[in-house]
Design a protein around this motif. Structure first.
Motif, PDB file in Angstrom:
ATOM      1  N   CYS A 169       0.852  -1.187   0.000  1.00  0.00           N
ATOM      2  CA  CYS A 169       0.000   0.000   0.000  1.00  0.00           C
ATOM      3  C   CYS A 169       0.887   1.236   0.000  1.00  0.00           C
ATOM      4  O   CYS A 169       1.773   1.376   0.840  1.00  0.00           O
ATOM      5  CB  CYS A 169      -0.911   0.016   1.227  1.00  0.00           C
ATOM      6  N   ASN A 170       0.635   2.122  -0.945  1.00  0.00           N
ATOM      7  CA  ASN A 170       1.295   3.422  -0.966  1.00  0.00           C
ATOM      8  C   ASN A 170       0.230   4.514  -0.963  1.00  0.00           C
ATOM      9  O   ASN A 170      -0.858   4.343  -1.501  1.00  0.00           O
ATOM     10  CB  ASN A 170       2.178   3.568  -2.205  1.00  0.00           C
ATOM     11  N   TYR A 171       0.558   5.636  -0.360  1.00  0.00           N
ATOM     12  CA  TYR A 171      -0.403   6.720  -0.286  1.00  0.00           C
ATOM     13  C   TYR A 171       0.270   8.018  -0.694  1.00  0.00           C
ATOM     14  O   TYR A 171       1.492   8.123  -0.730  1.00  0.00           O
ATOM     15  CB  TYR A 171      -0.966   6.850   1.133  1.00  0.00           C
ATOM     16  N   SER A 172      -0.565   8.997  -1.013  1.00  0.00           N
ATOM     17  CA  SER A 172      -0.051  10.343  -1.258  1.00  0.00           C
ATOM     18  C   SER A 172      -0.913  11.326  -0.489  1.00  0.00           C
ATOM     19  O   SER A 172      -2.139  11.188  -0.444  1.00  0.00           O
ATOM     20  CB  SER A 172      -0.060  10.674  -2.754  1.00  0.00           C
ATOM     21  N   SER A 173      -0.242  12.274   0.157  1.00  0.00           N
ATOM     22  CA  SER A 173      -0.948  13.289   0.926  1.00  0.00           C
ATOM     23  C   SER A 173       0.006  14.425   1.219  1.00  0.00           C
ATOM     24  O   SER A 173       1.197  14.211   1.429  1.00  0.00           O
ATOM     25  CB  SER A 173      -1.485  12.708   2.229  1.00  0.00           C
ATOM     26  N   SER A 174      -0.524  15.623   1.279  1.00  0.00           N
ATOM     27  CA  SER A 174       0.299  16.796   1.582  1.00  0.00           C
ATOM     28  C   SER A 174       0.236  17.156   3.062  1.00  0.00           C
ATOM     29  O   SER A 174       0.921  18.065   3.498  1.00  0.00           O
ATOM     30  CB  SER A 174      -0.166  17.986   0.735  1.00  0.00           C
ATOM     31  N   VAL A 175      -0.561  16.405   3.812  1.00  0.00           N
ATOM     32  CA  VAL A 175      -0.694  16.690   5.246  1.00  0.00           C
ATOM     33  C   VAL A 175      -0.475  15.400   6.031  1.00  0.00           C
ATOM     34  O   VAL A 175      -0.372  14.323   5.458  1.00  0.00           O
ATOM     35  CB  VAL A 175      -2.084  17.273   5.574  1.00  0.00           C
ATOM     36  N   SER A 176      -0.415  15.549   7.348  1.00  0.00           N
ATOM     37  CA  SER A 176      -0.259  14.372   8.195  1.00  0.00           C
ATOM     38  C   SER A 176      -1.487  13.468   8.061  1.00  0.00           C
ATOM     39  O   SER A 176      -2.609  13.964   7.959  1.00  0.00           O
ATOM     40  CB  SER A 176      -0.090  14.789   9.651  1.00  0.00           C
ATOM     41  N   VAL A 177      -1.235  12.179   8.069  1.00  0.00           N
ATOM     42  CA  VAL A 177      -2.325  11.231   7.847  1.00  0.00           C
ATOM     43  C   VAL A 177      -2.367  10.163   8.922  1.00  0.00           C
ATOM     44  O   VAL A 177      -1.415   9.959   9.679  1.00  0.00           O
ATOM     45  CB  VAL A 177      -2.193  10.539   6.470  1.00  0.00           C
ATOM     46  N   TYR A 178      -3.510   9.509   8.969  1.00  0.00           N
ATOM     47  CA  TYR A 178      -3.689   8.295   9.760  1.00  0.00           C
ATOM     48  C   TYR A 178      -3.972   7.178   8.765  1.00  0.00           C
ATOM     49  O   TYR A 178      -4.658   7.393   7.761  1.00  0.00           O
ATOM     50  CB  TYR A 178      -4.851   8.461  10.731  1.00  0.00           C
ATOM     51  N   LEU A 179      -3.460   5.985   9.044  1.00  0.00           N
ATOM     52  CA  LEU A 179      -3.522   4.899   8.072  1.00  0.00           C
ATOM     53  C   LEU A 179      -4.220   3.683   8.663  1.00  0.00           C
ATOM     54  O   LEU A 179      -4.052   3.387   9.846  1.00  0.00           O
ATOM     55  CB  LEU A 179      -2.104   4.522   7.618  1.00  0.00           C
TER      56      LEU A 179
END
Lengths: 114, 115
Positions: free
Chosen positions: B23-33
């Motif tokens: 799993c890869n993600y993209s985000s410009s802010v802090s995230v929860y997974l």
């Protein structure tokens, strides 16, 4: 603790007919979500309520879909008129408010539009 | 905008073998997974989640996932799978914005465990 309840579990309708789904969230959960899950895809958020106010309905096809959450508890999602491409599983989920809260899902309603 | 990519749509594996679901993600802010599991004709169930702290998180049934911020990944692993692990697995990401969480799911990975 009772989980998220949904009904009906299955529904078959013809195109242009209307259909409604019902959801009862976990007691005390302020946030309620409706997702559409098309076969082979991940769930897509349709609408999100916090108490009885809408916080996100950006992906809800408002010309045919509507949802309400009366008194901040139960919710109904309606489709009128249905199209073939609406065939999917409709999932309801609920959660507490707060950062990163877990969403708890109901069993879903499987809709087939003929 | 956030997005999640699950690199494998299907993963066949023999019982008692190790498995990794990517799993890869993209985000410009802090995230929860999150990782959710969906058994046939059922809703989604939380498997495990990362909010903060230790980057390695574990579930009660032997799965683990490691948050890697530099590689923007959250791969799911199990050292020895059982037939009962056969299911669809969804990776999801959320941020907390405007006072609420918005969960974005990947397309899912179907894990098929064979005897």
């Amino acid at each position: 603790e009772a989980g998220v309840a949904q009904s009906p579990r299955y529904k078959i309708i013809e195109k242009r007919q209307s259909v409604a789904f019902w959801c009862n969230p976990i007691s005390g959960h302020a946030t309620l979500y409706w997702y559409q899950q098309i076969l082979g895809q991940g769930p897509k958020l349709l609408i999100q309520f916090q108490n009885n106010g809408v916080v996100d309905d950006s992906q809800l096809p408002k010309d045919r879909f509507s949802a309400e959450r009366l008194k901040g508890v139960d919710s109904t999602l309606k489709i009128q008129p249905a199209k073939l491409e609406d065939s999917a599983v409709y999932l309801c989920a609920s959660s507490s408010t707060g950062r990163g809260e877990t969403q708890y899902f109901g069993p879903g309603t499987r809709l087939l539009v003929l | 905008a956030q997005s999640v990519t699950q690199l494998d749509s299907q993963v066949p594996v023999f019982e008692e073998a190790p498995v990794e679901l990517r799993c890869n993600y993209s985000s410009s802010v802090s995230v929860y997974l999150f990782w959710y599991v969906q058994y046939p004709n059922q809703g989604l169930q939380l498997l495990l989640k990362y909010l903060s702290g230790s980057t390695l998180v574990e579930s009660i049934n032997g799965f683990e996932a490691e948050f890697n911020k530099s590689q923007t990944s959250f791969h799911l692993r199990k050292p020895s799978v059982h037939i009962s692990d056969t299911a669809e697995y969804f990776c999801a990401v959320t941020s907390f914005s405007g006072g609420y969480n918005k969960l974005i799911f990947g397309a899912g990975t179907r894990l098929a465990v064979h005897p």
